[in-house]
Enzyme design. Structure first.
Site, PDB file in Angstrom:
ATOM      1  N   GLN A  66      -4.672  -1.071   9.462  1.00 56.94           N
ATOM      2  CA  GLN A  66      -4.532  -2.433   8.961  1.00 56.94           C
ATOM      3  C   GLN A  66      -5.101  -3.436   9.964  1.00 56.94           C
ATOM      4  O   GLN A  66      -4.736  -3.447  11.140  1.00 56.94           O
ATOM      5  CB  GLN A  66      -3.058  -2.739   8.690  1.00 56.94           C
ATOM      6  N   ASP A 114     -11.474   2.303   3.710  1.00 57.35           N
ATOM      7  CA  ASP A 114     -11.809   0.878   3.724  1.00 57.35           C
ATOM      8  C   ASP A 114     -13.322   0.658   3.613  1.00 57.35           C
ATOM      9  O   ASP A 114     -13.765  -0.469   3.425  1.00 57.35           O
ATOM     10  CB  ASP A 114     -11.301   0.229   5.015  1.00 57.35           C
ATOM     11  N   LYS A 146       0.834  -1.205   0.000  1.00 59.64           N
ATOM     12  CA  LYS A 146       0.000   0.000   0.000  1.00 59.64           C
ATOM     13  C   LYS A 146       0.870   1.257   0.000  1.00 59.64           C
ATOM     14  O   LYS A 146       0.557   2.240  -0.681  1.00 59.64           O
ATOM     15  CB  LYS A 146      -0.931  -0.020   1.214  1.00 59.64           C
TER      16      LYS A 146
END
Length: 295
Positions: A99, A122, A55
């Protein structure tokens, strides 16, 4: 197998990332800002470290402003929540990604609920989940978004098709179902309690497997001519001890009857990070009040 059946997620993702990078350069030139993405990694989970590296690399390649916070596994809930609050208030950060999974003892749901919904790239905040199901503007989870982009690229109009989604997780199964409904598909969500699952799957023009069980979906579960999206990534043992990656679908069997299918690896996986970049671009434009580029 016939190579024309392969849905090349890697190639599509490269194109999408290139379009996002071009749009980001245009934002910098016209409006004087770059999309900003903050990634938070807590602990030392090896898979999470790999994801975060990918990422971070994608953020740099897109020309974004990237911020990475690596915290020890001993980080407290209060410390993590305080970091999220600071990122919420940072005008140079338009996307926040914590994460998952988090180390034991940390409440992931509480952390997600703390993220500014406008920066929740997300798409997991309750406000974005509600927006997805109600048809309002919001941010959509990256993997489901990537699946639908691949389907639209391959099939064009999705309206009227029968879609079966195997799996009902909040991360993948449910959001894919919502996105397919929004495309006017007729959607069935199947799961571990579904009676005669193979028969249900054989009704699908579009079959999405997102259960996390290696090669569970057999070739005779697939309707001839169906399009198969395999979200699963499972490592199975090999004689050399290294293991290999397979999906939730028995690929060779399914490919023999499907009209199109995503491979594992190289199918859905690359789309997740590409759609994270797309979401960050979208979030930045909305926060700054400028039109969102069509990428």
């Amino acid at each position: 197998m016939d190579a024309s059946k392969l849905i090349d997620g890697k190639a599509f993702a490269q194109g999408l990332r290139a379009r996002v990078a071009a749009a980001a350069a245009e934002l910098q030139a016209r409006h004087g800002f770059r999309p900003g993405l903050a990634v938070v990694l807590v602990g030392d989970d090896p898979a999470s470290q790999v994801y975060v590296r990918s990422k971070t690399k994608a953020t740099e390649e897109a020309g974004f402003h990237g911020v990475e916070h690596k915290l020890p596994a001993s980080t407290t809930q209060a410390e993590l929540m305080a970091l999220v609050a600071r990122l919420n208030a940072d005008p140079d950060v338009h996307g926040i990604l914590v994460q998952l999974p988090l180390p034991a003892g940390l409440d992931a749901a509480a952390v997600v609920a703390t993220i500014d919904p406008r920066k929740d790239v997300d798409g997991l905040h309750a406000q974005n989940v509600g927006a997805l199901w109600s048809g309002a503007e919001g941010l959509v989870p990256c993997t489901p978004l990537g699946c639908v982009l691949l389907l639209k690229d391959r099939l064009g109009q999705l309206a009227g098709r029968n879609a079966v989604v195997i799996g009902r997780s909040a991360l993948v199964g449910k959001p894919i179902a919502a996105l397919l409904l929004a495309e006017n598909c007729t959607v069935t969500v199947a799961h571990s309690r579904t009676k005669d699952l193979p028969a249900v799957c054989r009704q699908a023009d579009i079959l999405v497997a997102a259960v996390g069980r290696a090669e569970m979906v057999k070739g005779d579960w697939v309707k001839p001519g169906a399009t198969v999206i395999d979200v699963g990534i499972n490592r199975v043992p090999t004689p050399d001890g290294k293991g290999r990656l397979v999906g939730d679908v028995a690929f060779a069997e399914a490919a023999a009857v499907a009209s199109a299918i995503t491979p594992v690896p190289g199918g859905v996986g690359p789309m997740t990070i590409a759609c994270l970049m797309r979401n960050t671009l979208t979030a930045a434009c909305r926060i700054k009040g400028v039109p969102v580029p069509a990428v």
